[in-house]
Design a protein around this motif. Structure first.
Motif, PDB file in Angstrom:
ATOM      1  N   ARG A   1       0.829  -1.203   0.000  1.00  0.00           N
ATOM      2  CA  ARG A   1       0.000   0.000   0.000  1.00  0.00           C
ATOM      3  C   ARG A   1       0.870   1.263   0.000  1.00  0.00           C
ATOM      4  O   ARG A   1       0.633   2.198  -0.767  1.00  0.00           O
ATOM      5  N   ARG A   2       1.848   1.276   0.867  1.00  0.00           N
ATOM      6  CA  ARG A   2       2.690   2.468   1.021  1.00  0.00           C
ATOM      7  C   ARG A   2       3.482   2.754  -0.252  1.00  0.00           C
ATOM      8  O   ARG A   2       3.513   3.886  -0.744  1.00  0.00           O
ATOM      9  N   ASN A   3       4.123   1.726  -0.817  1.00  0.00           N
ATOM     10  CA  ASN A   3       4.920   1.928  -2.034  1.00  0.00           C
ATOM     11  C   ASN A   3       4.052   2.320  -3.220  1.00  0.00           C
ATOM     12  O   ASN A   3       4.448   3.140  -4.051  1.00  0.00           O
ATOM     13  N   LEU A   4       2.854   1.708  -3.311  1.00  0.00           N
ATOM     14  CA  LEU A   4       1.922   2.075  -4.377  1.00  0.00           C
ATOM     15  C   LEU A   4       1.575   3.558  -4.291  1.00  0.00           C
ATOM     16  O   LEU A   4       1.542   4.270  -5.303  1.00  0.00           O
ATOM     17  N   HIS A   5       1.346   4.026  -3.080  1.00  0.00           N
ATOM     18  CA  HIS A   5       0.987   5.425  -2.869  1.00  0.00           C
ATOM     19  C   HIS A   5       2.132   6.351  -3.265  1.00  0.00           C
ATOM     20  O   HIS A   5       1.936   7.333  -4.008  1.00  0.00           O
ATOM     21  N   LEU A   6       3.325   6.057  -2.780  1.00  0.00           N
ATOM     22  CA  LEU A   6       4.461   6.947  -3.007  1.00  0.00           C
ATOM     23  C   LEU A   6       4.897   6.963  -4.470  1.00  0.00           C
ATOM     24  O   LEU A   6       5.167   8.023  -5.044  1.00  0.00           O
ATOM     25  N   VAL A   7       4.981   5.789  -5.086  1.00  0.00           N
ATOM     26  CA  VAL A   7       5.404   5.716  -6.494  1.00  0.00           C
ATOM     27  C   VAL A   7       4.389   6.416  -7.399  1.00  0.00           C
ATOM     28  O   VAL A   7       4.755   7.153  -8.328  1.00  0.00           O
ATOM     29  N   SER A   8       3.096   6.200  -7.123  1.00  0.00           N
ATOM     30  CA  SER A   8       2.056   6.856  -7.932  1.00  0.00           C
ATOM     31  C   SER A   8       2.119   8.368  -7.800  1.00  0.00           C
ATOM     32  O   SER A   8       1.933   9.099  -8.780  1.00  0.00           O
TER      33      SER A   8
ATOM     34  N   SER B   1      -3.585   8.690 -15.093  1.00  0.00           N
ATOM     35  CA  SER B   1      -3.849   7.308 -14.676  1.00  0.00           C
ATOM     36  C   SER B   1      -3.294   7.024 -13.287  1.00  0.00           C
ATOM     37  O   SER B   1      -3.874   6.246 -12.521  1.00  0.00           O
ATOM     38  N   SER B   2      -2.184   7.662 -12.941  1.00  0.00           N
ATOM     39  CA  SER B   2      -1.577   7.418 -11.626  1.00  0.00           C
ATOM     40  C   SER B   2      -2.477   7.877 -10.489  1.00  0.00           C
ATOM     41  O   SER B   2      -2.371   7.377  -9.363  1.00  0.00           O
ATOM     42  N   ILE B   3      -3.379   8.831 -10.762  1.00  0.00           N
ATOM     43  CA  ILE B   3      -4.304   9.292  -9.721  1.00  0.00           C
ATOM     44  C   ILE B   3      -5.184   8.140  -9.242  1.00  0.00           C
ATOM     45  O   ILE B   3      -5.521   8.054  -8.048  1.00  0.00           O
ATOM     46  N   GLU B   4      -5.553   7.256 -10.154  1.00  0.00           N
ATOM     47  CA  GLU B   4      -6.389   6.118  -9.757  1.00  0.00           C
ATOM     48  C   GLU B   4      -5.660   5.206  -8.788  1.00  0.00           C
ATOM     49  O   GLU B   4      -6.267   4.658  -7.859  1.00  0.00           O
ATOM     50  N   PHE B   5      -4.373   5.037  -8.959  1.00  0.00           N
ATOM     51  CA  PHE B   5      -3.606   4.204  -8.021  1.00  0.00           C
ATOM     52  C   PHE B   5      -3.448   4.906  -6.666  1.00  0.00           C
ATOM     53  O   PHE B   5      -3.395   4.246  -5.630  1.00  0.00           O
ATOM     54  N   ILE B   6      -3.381   6.232  -6.700  1.00  0.00           N
ATOM     55  CA  ILE B   6      -3.349   6.981  -5.438  1.00  0.00           C
ATOM     56  C   ILE B   6      -4.663   6.783  -4.693  1.00  0.00           C
ATOM     57  O   ILE B   6      -4.684   6.563  -3.478  1.00  0.00           O
ATOM     58  N   TRP B   7      -5.782   6.825  -5.429  1.00  0.00           N
ATOM     59  CA  TRP B   7      -7.081   6.572  -4.811  1.00  0.00           C
ATOM     60  C   TRP B   7      -7.149   5.161  -4.230  1.00  0.00           C
ATOM     61  O   TRP B   7      -7.712   4.953  -3.137  1.00  0.00           O
ATOM     62  N   ASP B   8      -6.594   4.181  -4.947  1.00  0.00           N
ATOM     63  CA  ASP B   8      -6.595   2.808  -4.441  1.00  0.00           C
ATOM     64  C   ASP B   8      -5.922   2.727  -3.078  1.00  0.00           C
ATOM     65  O   ASP B   8      -6.440   2.116  -2.141  1.00  0.00           O
TER      66      ASP B   8
ATOM     67  N   ALA C   1       2.645  11.558   2.986  1.00  0.00           N
ATOM     68  CA  ALA C   1       2.592  10.095   2.931  1.00  0.00           C
ATOM     69  C   ALA C   1       3.927   9.469   3.322  1.00  0.00           C
ATOM     70  O   ALA C   1       3.971   8.436   3.997  1.00  0.00           O
ATOM     71  N   PHE C   2       5.024  10.085   2.924  1.00  0.00           N
ATOM     72  CA  PHE C   2       6.348   9.517   3.205  1.00  0.00           C
ATOM     73  C   PHE C   2       6.630   9.478   4.701  1.00  0.00           C
ATOM     74  O   PHE C   2       7.182   8.499   5.216  1.00  0.00           O
ATOM     75  N   PHE C   3       6.245  10.510   5.419  1.00  0.00           N
ATOM     76  CA  PHE C   3       6.596  10.598   6.840  1.00  0.00           C
ATOM     77  C   PHE C   3       5.552   9.966   7.768  1.00  0.00           C
ATOM     78  O   PHE C   3       5.893   9.563   8.879  1.00  0.00           O
ATOM     79  N   PHE C   4       4.307   9.849   7.328  1.00  0.00           N
ATOM     80  CA  PHE C   4       3.260   9.441   8.272  1.00  0.00           C
ATOM     81  C   PHE C   4       2.480   8.185   7.884  1.00  0.00           C
ATOM     82  O   PHE C   4       1.834   7.592   8.742  1.00  0.00           O
ATOM     83  N   LEU C   5       2.504   7.773   6.609  1.00  0.00           N
ATOM     84  CA  LEU C   5       1.675   6.646   6.173  1.00  0.00           C
ATOM     85  C   LEU C   5       2.358   5.325   6.480  1.00  0.00           C
ATOM     86  O   LEU C   5       3.528   5.124   6.144  1.00  0.00           O
ATOM     87  N   ASN C   6       1.632   4.407   7.132  1.00  0.00           N
ATOM     88  CA  ASN C   6       2.153   3.091   7.467  1.00  0.00           C
ATOM     89  C   ASN C   6       1.656   2.034   6.484  1.00  0.00           C
ATOM     90  O   ASN C   6       0.640   2.213   5.806  1.00  0.00           O
ATOM     91  N   GLU C   7       2.364   0.915   6.436  1.00  0.00           N
ATOM     92  CA  GLU C   7       1.956  -0.210   5.596  1.00  0.00           C
ATOM     93  C   GLU C   7       0.829  -0.974   6.294  1.00  0.00           C
ATOM     94  O   GLU C   7       0.843  -1.152   7.511  1.00  0.00           O
TER      95      GLU C   7
END
Length: 511
Positions: free
Chosen positions: A324-331, A367-374, A436-442
Motif C-alpha cells: 500500500r505504502r509503495n503504491l501510494h508513493l510511487v504513484s 492514470s496514476s491518480i487512480e492508483f493513489i485513490w486505491d 505520505a512519506f513521513f506518516f503513512l504506514n503499511e
C-alpha cells in the motif's frame, strides 16, 4: 461482489452533466452551436438524440426558450459536489449504526427514482435540487459500498477488488451510455436502470457485513454468513471475525475526542483532500485532450486508467509484490513528474506541435491518480476499526469534497493561464508525497476484524497506566517507588510521642 460493486460504481461516477455541459462557459446567442440548435424543431422530450453535435444541456434550454435560471445552472455540478460532501459524513455515520447493506440498497433505490424523475424535468431549479439529492446518495455509496465489499472478501483480494471493479471502468461505461444515447435525458434514465439493478442485486445477493454484525453482538448471524461465504467459495474466502469486548456505537464527537481516531482522521483527511482536489481539478479543466472531441476524450481518460489498473491487478495475482505504502508513493511521484512535464509542454507550445506526446505524458499522470485513490481507500479501511470504519471513511470523504468544490471552479484559473491547473497539481503532489512519506504506514493483508479490538486493548492498557500514575501523585510515594531509607526503631520512652532514631547497620549485620 466485484460485479455488484462495479454496477454501483456506474452510479457513483455521476458525471452526466459534466459530459453534457459546455464546461462552465455560457454560449452566446450568435454562436454557431446555438444557431444550429435553433434550426432543429422541438419535436419531443428526447430532442437531439440522433444528432451527434448536441452534447450541451444548456443549449437545449436556450433553443427551447425554457426559463433557465443561470445561477443555478452554472453551479449545478458544484451543487452535486456539496451533496456528496454532506452524504459522505452523514451516511458513513448511519452505516456504523444501521448496517452497510441497509444503506447501500436504500440509497440506490432512492437514487434510481430521483434519476428517473430528474430526466423528465425542465426547471433548472428542480434539476439542481435533484443533483443535490443524487450527490448525497453518491457520497453514501462511495463510502459504504467499499467498506461492505472489503468486509465480505478475504484480505488478499482487496487490491483486486479495486483493480477489476473500479472508478475508470464505471466512467468508461457512463461515457459509452452518453455516446450511444446522444441525449442527457436518455442518459439519466439509463443510469436510473443501472442504479435500480444495483439496488436489487444488493437486496437479493449481498449479505450484511459479518464483521459489523459481530461488533454489534449479533454473533450467531455473523457466524452463519461467514460459514455460507466459506462454502460458496469452496473454502477460498476465509473471513476472521473479531473477538473481544463488544464496542458501543460512537458519535462523531466521541470519535474526535479519542486521540487515536482523531490522528487517523487528520492524516487520511489530508491525503484524501490532496487526491480529490487533483482528480476533480483535472476532470473539469482537462476534459478534451483528443482530437477536440469530448466523448472520445472521456473514453480515453477512462479506458487507459482502467486497463492500467487491470494490468496492476494481474501483477498482484501472480507476484503479490504491491504494498500500500509503495503504491501510494510511487504513484505520487509519477503523477507529479507527469503534471510538471505536461505544464512545461503547454508553456513551450509542444502540446500543439507534438499533441500525441502531450496526450501520452498527460495520460500517464492522470492514470496514476487512480492508483493513489486505491491506496487511499485500502489504507483507511485496513487501519480503521470496524465500529468506526464507516464514520471515519465518511469523514475523510467529507473533507475531500470541500477541496472538490473548490477544484470544480479551477476552469476560471485555466482561462487566465492554460498551464495553471497542471502546475497546481504538481505542487499538490509534492505536499502529498511528503505527508505520505513521513506518516503513512503499511497495512497490507490486515485483519479487519481485529483492528479495533487490538487498538482497544492497547488503549485500555495505556489508560490503566495513566490512571495509576495519577493516583500515585496524589498519595505519598510507596517504599517500592523511592530510595529505601535506613532501618528505624521507635524509642519506647514516650509511646504517645515516639521519636524515630536511625539505626545504621554494618555489612555483616545486614547480611
Amino acid at each position: 461482489m466485484l460485479i455488484i460493486f462495479q454496477v454501483a460504481m456506474v452510479f457513483m461516477v455521476q458525471n452526466v452533466f459534466q459530459i453534457y455541459s459546455t464546461f462552465g462557459q455560457q454560449l452566446n446567442p450568435d454562436d454557431p452551436y446555438i444557431k444550429e440548435a435553433l434550426s432543429h424543431p422541438n419535436k419531443d422530450l428526447y430532442r437531439f438524440s440522433q444528432n451527434s453535435s448536441f452534447y450541451s444541456t444548456h443549449a437545449q434550454w436556450l433553443s427551447d426558450k425554457e426559463d433557465t435560471n443561470v445561477l443555478w445552472w452554472e453551479n449545478v455540478i458544484a451543487i452535486q459536489q456539496v451533496g456528496i460532501f454532506v452524504g459522505s459524513i452523514l451516511f458513513g455515520y448511519i452505516s456504523d449504526h444501521c448496517g452497510r447493506k441497509t444503506v447501500c440498497q436504500y440509497s440506490l433505490l432512492v437514487s434510481s427514482a430521483v434519476l428517473l424523475f430528474e430526466g423528465l424535468q425542465s426547471s433548472t431549479i428542480i434539476i439542481a435540487i435533484c443533483r443535490f439529492i443524487i450527490g448525497t446518495q453518491t457520497g453514501a455509496i462511495i463510502v459504504v459500498s467499499w467498506s461492505l465489499t472489503t468486509e465480505l472478501i478475504s484480505p488478499r483480494t482487496r487490491f483486486l477488488a479495486r483493480a477489476f471493479a473500479n472508478w475508470p471502468t464505471g466512467k468508461f461505461i457512463l461515457a459509452l451510455i452518453c455516446f450511444f444515447s446522444r441525449n442527457w435525458r436518455i442518459s439519466l434514465h439509463v443510469c436510473a436502470g443501472f442504479t435500480f439493478l444495483g439496488a436489487i442485486l444488493y437486496l437479493l445477493f449481498v449479505p450484511e457485513s459479518p464483521t459489523y454484525l459481530q461488533c454489534h453482538a449479533q454473533r450467531e448471524r455473523a457466524q452463519t454468513i461467514v460459514s455460507d461465504i466459506f462454502e460458496r467459495s469452496n473454502g477460498q474466502c476465509i473471513i476472521t471475525l473479531p473477538t473481544g469486548i463488544r464496542s458501543k456505537p460512537l458519535t462523531f464527537c466521541q470519535i474526535w475526542r479519542k486521540e487515536k481516531y482523531r490522528n487517523v482522521i487528520i492524516l487520511f483527511g489530508a491525503i484524501w483532500i490532496m487526491t480529490n482536489f487533483t482528480a476533480t481539478m483535472l476532470d473539469f479543466s482537462e476534459v478534451i485532450i483528443f482530437k477536440n472531441n469530448l466523448i472520445y476524450s472521456q473514453m480515453l481518460l477512462a479506458g487507459v486508467p482502467a486497463l492500467c489498473k487491470i494490468f496492476l491487478g494481474l501483477i498482484e495475482i501472480y507476484l503479490g509484490i504491491i504494498s500500500r505504502r509503495n503504491l501510494h508513493l510511487v504513484s505520487l511521484f509519477i503523477n507529479g513528474a507527469s503534471m510538471c512535464a505536461s505544464g512545461i509542454f503547454i508553456v513551450l507550445g509542444i502540446h500543439k506541435s507534438h499533441p500525441t506526446l502531450y496526450v501520452i505524458v498527460f495520460l500517464i499522470g492522470y492514470s496514476s491518480i487512480e492508483f493513489i485513490w486505491d491506496a487511499c481507500y485500502l489504507c483507511v479501511v485496513e487501519q480503521v476499526p470496524t465500529e468506526v470504519r464507516g464514520t471515519i471513511s465518511g469523514a475523510c470523504s467529507f473533507f475531500s469534497r470541500l477541496s472538490g468544490i473548490i477544484a470544480s471552479k479551477m476552469t476560471i484559473v485555466k482561462r487566465q493561464w492554460e498551464a495553471a491547473p497542471l502546475f497546481i497539481a504538481f505542487g499538490a503532489a509534492i505536499i502529498h508525497f511528503l505527508i505520505a512519506f513521513f506518516f503513512l504506514n503499511e497495512s497490507k493483508d490486515a485483519n479487519l476484524g481485529e483492528i479495533g479490538f487490538t487498538l482497544r486493548r492497547i488503549s485500555q492498557k495505556m489508560s490503566q497506566k495513566i490512571n495509576l500514575i495519577r493516583n500515585m501523585t496524589k498519595k505519598e510515594k510507596r517504599p517500592s517507588e523511592v530510595t529505601i531509607p535506613g532501618v528505624v526503631v521507635i524509642e519506647r520512652s514516650d509511646p504517645s510521642n515516639p521519636v524515630l532514631k536511625t539505626v545504621h547497620l554494618d555489612k555483616q549485620q545486614s547480611d
